[in-house]
Design a protein around this motif. Sequence first.
Motif, mmCIF file in Angstrom:
data_model
loop_
_atom_site.group_PDB
_atom_site.id
_atom_site.type_symbol
_atom_site.label_atom_id
_atom_site.label_comp_id
_atom_site.label_asym_id
_atom_site.label_seq_id
_atom_site.Cartn_x
_atom_site.Cartn_y
_atom_site.Cartn_z
ATOM 1 N N SER A 9 0.831 -1.198 0.000
ATOM 2 C CA SER A 9 0.000 0.000 0.000
ATOM 3 C C SER A 9 0.870 1.255 0.000
ATOM 4 C CB SER A 9 -0.909 0.030 1.235
ATOM 5 O OG SER A 9 -1.516 1.298 1.383
ATOM 6 N N ALA A 10 0.676 2.073 -1.041
ATOM 7 C CA ALA A 10 1.291 3.410 -1.072
ATOM 8 C C ALA A 10 0.195 4.425 -0.826
ATOM 9 C CB ALA A 10 1.946 3.666 -2.423
ATOM 10 N N VAL A 11 0.442 5.344 0.076
ATOM 11 C CA VAL A 11 -0.548 6.380 0.350
ATOM 12 C C VAL A 11 -0.354 7.546 -0.618
ATOM 13 C CG1 VAL A 11 0.880 7.525 2.112
ATOM 14 C CG2 VAL A 11 -1.607 7.850 2.099
ATOM 15 N N ALA A 12 -1.442 7.950 -1.264
ATOM 16 C CA ALA A 12 -1.442 9.202 -2.016
ATOM 17 C C ALA A 12 -1.728 10.299 -0.995
ATOM 18 C CB ALA A 12 -2.506 9.165 -3.107
ATOM 19 N N ILE A 13 -0.679 10.814 -0.411
ATOM 20 C CA ILE A 13 -0.810 11.619 0.799
ATOM 21 C C ILE A 13 -1.332 13.021 0.493
ATOM 22 C CG2 ILE A 13 1.538 12.583 0.845
ATOM 23 C CD1 ILE A 13 1.581 11.785 3.872
ATOM 24 N N VAL A 14 -2.174 13.534 1.391
ATOM 25 C CA VAL A 14 -2.682 14.898 1.255
ATOM 26 C C VAL A 14 -1.555 15.888 1.525
ATOM 27 C CG1 VAL A 14 -5.030 14.236 1.933
ATOM 28 C CG2 VAL A 14 -3.420 15.074 3.673
ATOM 29 N N THR A 15 -1.698 17.078 0.986
ATOM 30 C CA THR A 15 -0.762 18.169 1.283
ATOM 31 C C THR A 15 -1.446 19.166 2.202
ATOM 32 O OG1 THR A 15 0.201 17.954 -0.936
ATOM 33 C CG2 THR A 15 0.760 19.926 0.322
ATOM 34 N N PRO A 16 -0.980 19.321 3.428
ATOM 35 C CA PRO A 16 -1.572 20.328 4.323
ATOM 36 C C PRO A 16 -1.146 21.733 3.878
ATOM 37 C CG PRO A 16 -0.241 18.701 5.528
ATOM 38 C CD PRO A 16 0.094 18.573 4.092
ATOM 39 N N PHE A 17 -2.127 22.592 3.707
ATOM 40 C CA PHE A 17 -1.836 23.962 3.296
ATOM 41 C C PHE A 17 -2.212 24.954 4.382
ATOM 42 C CE2 PHE A 17 -2.792 22.155 -1.067
ATOM 43 C CZ PHE A 17 -1.492 22.222 -1.535
ATOM 44 N N THR A 18 -1.470 26.041 4.447
ATOM 45 C CA THR A 18 -1.871 27.229 5.187
ATOM 46 C C THR A 18 -2.268 28.288 4.159
ATOM 47 O OG1 THR A 18 0.311 28.268 5.173
ATOM 48 C CG2 THR A 18 -0.134 26.678 6.933
ATOM 49 N N ASP A 19 -2.604 29.459 4.612
ATOM 50 C CA ASP A 19 -2.922 30.540 3.676
ATOM 51 C C ASP A 19 -1.693 30.987 2.888
ATOM 52 O OD1 ASP A 19 -5.543 30.546 4.488
ATOM 53 O OD2 ASP A 19 -5.271 32.166 5.957
ATOM 54 N N ASN A 20 -0.513 30.627 3.405
ATOM 55 C CA ASN A 20 0.728 31.123 2.804
ATOM 56 C C ASN A 20 1.556 30.049 2.099
ATOM 57 O OD1 ASN A 20 0.295 33.771 3.876
ATOM 58 N ND2 ASN A 20 0.925 32.983 5.878
ATOM 59 N N GLY A 21 1.111 28.802 2.155
ATOM 60 C CA GLY A 21 1.906 27.763 1.510
ATOM 61 C C GLY A 21 1.679 26.413 2.148
ATOM 62 N N VAL A 22 2.689 25.561 2.102
ATOM 63 C CA VAL A 22 2.596 24.209 2.652
ATOM 64 C C VAL A 22 2.904 24.241 4.144
ATOM 65 C CG1 VAL A 22 3.554 21.872 2.552
ATOM 66 C CG2 VAL A 22 3.219 23.167 0.443
ATOM 67 N N ASP A 23 2.110 23.517 4.902
ATOM 68 C CA ASP A 23 2.336 23.367 6.339
ATOM 69 C C ASP A 23 3.261 22.167 6.528
ATOM 70 O OD1 ASP A 23 2.256 22.869 9.055
ATOM 71 O OD2 ASP A 23 0.082 23.103 9.246
ATOM 72 N N TYR A 24 4.558 22.434 6.504
ATOM 73 C CA TYR A 24 5.533 21.344 6.532
ATOM 74 C C TYR A 24 5.542 20.607 7.863
ATOM 75 C CZ TYR A 24 7.354 22.977 2.070
ATOM 76 O OH TYR A 24 7.473 23.322 0.741
ATOM 77 N N GLN A 25 5.289 21.309 8.946
ATOM 78 C CA GLN A 25 5.238 20.647 10.254
ATOM 79 C C GLN A 25 4.121 19.605 10.280
ATOM 80 O OE1 GLN A 25 4.786 23.348 13.568
ATOM 81 N NE2 GLN A 25 5.014 21.736 15.093
ATOM 82 N N SER A 26 2.970 19.949 9.753
ATOM 83 C CA SER A 26 1.856 18.999 9.699
ATOM 84 C C SER A 26 2.144 17.875 8.728
ATOM 85 C CB SER A 26 0.562 19.725 9.306
ATOM 86 O OG SER A 26 0.173 20.630 10.317
#
Length: 293
Positions: A9-26
């Motif tokens: 199983s490979a997850v097609a992972i969601v990208t967490p976004f903020t108003d300013n870009g990618v939420d890398y911590q999340s």
Amino acid sequence: MRKPLFTGSAVAIVTPFTDNGVDYQSLAKLIEFQIQSGTDAIVICATTGEASTMPDDEHIATIKFAVETVNKRVPVIAGTGSNDTRHAIELSKAAEAVGADGLLSVTPYYNKATQKGLYKHFKLIADSVKIPIILYNVPSRTNLNINPETIKALAKIENIIAVKECNLGQVGDVVNLCGEDFSVYSGDDNSVLPVLSLGGQGVISVMANIIPQDTHNMVAKFLQGDCKGAIKLQLQTLNLIKALFSEVNPIPVKAAVNLLGFTAGQCRMPLTELEDHNLELLRSEMKAYGLIK
């Protein structure tokens, strides 16, 4: 004999976004959750990751972050498809440069290329990189099918090693035509076992965002000969899958990830938030599955 890029199983992972870009911590937390839960590969910046809304610099930075966070624990497969062949080549070369283990390349959308055009498109991409490529055949989104005979021709190219197949009716033909060293992955969560039963190697999954262990176990059980156990898991997931696709992906799954307690944020426009009645359906099915209280 070419080895599969991954089995399972490979997850097609969601990208967490903020108003300013990618939420890398999340994103880091989501990646850790996946790896600790048995996911066999991470697919970053694909359809579920909303790559079509990401500028190139953000797109490549997110792939680079995933590569560094995963740190070789599982393969990282980067979505680098485009309906512009030159753009797909540029993205593919950049993803290879930042350390992606493989690429997921979607059928060109909107242009409606001929089968000859599809062959040339994917061949040019493959010739531009050395890492493995998984074709992504999803007629429901692109209004275009890669015919089995075209996949057979592409499978002769050394680094085109697999297809994520959403056209269940042609899986058997693809397996017959392409042979054992070409991998077929299910692109639909509700048909994982049918694809495996025809010789598939696993799934690139949306539902794995919230049930990674069960998605991994479903494939593992089948490949280990526990068909009854695999069937039980597939049937158990069906109502949840319906809720996860009550609206266009990834609207429901991002809501589901948020309900689990992670921070996935909202989808980028033109995708909007999940309708209230579908949110209630999703919440109900997640409760029934035991994911939330």
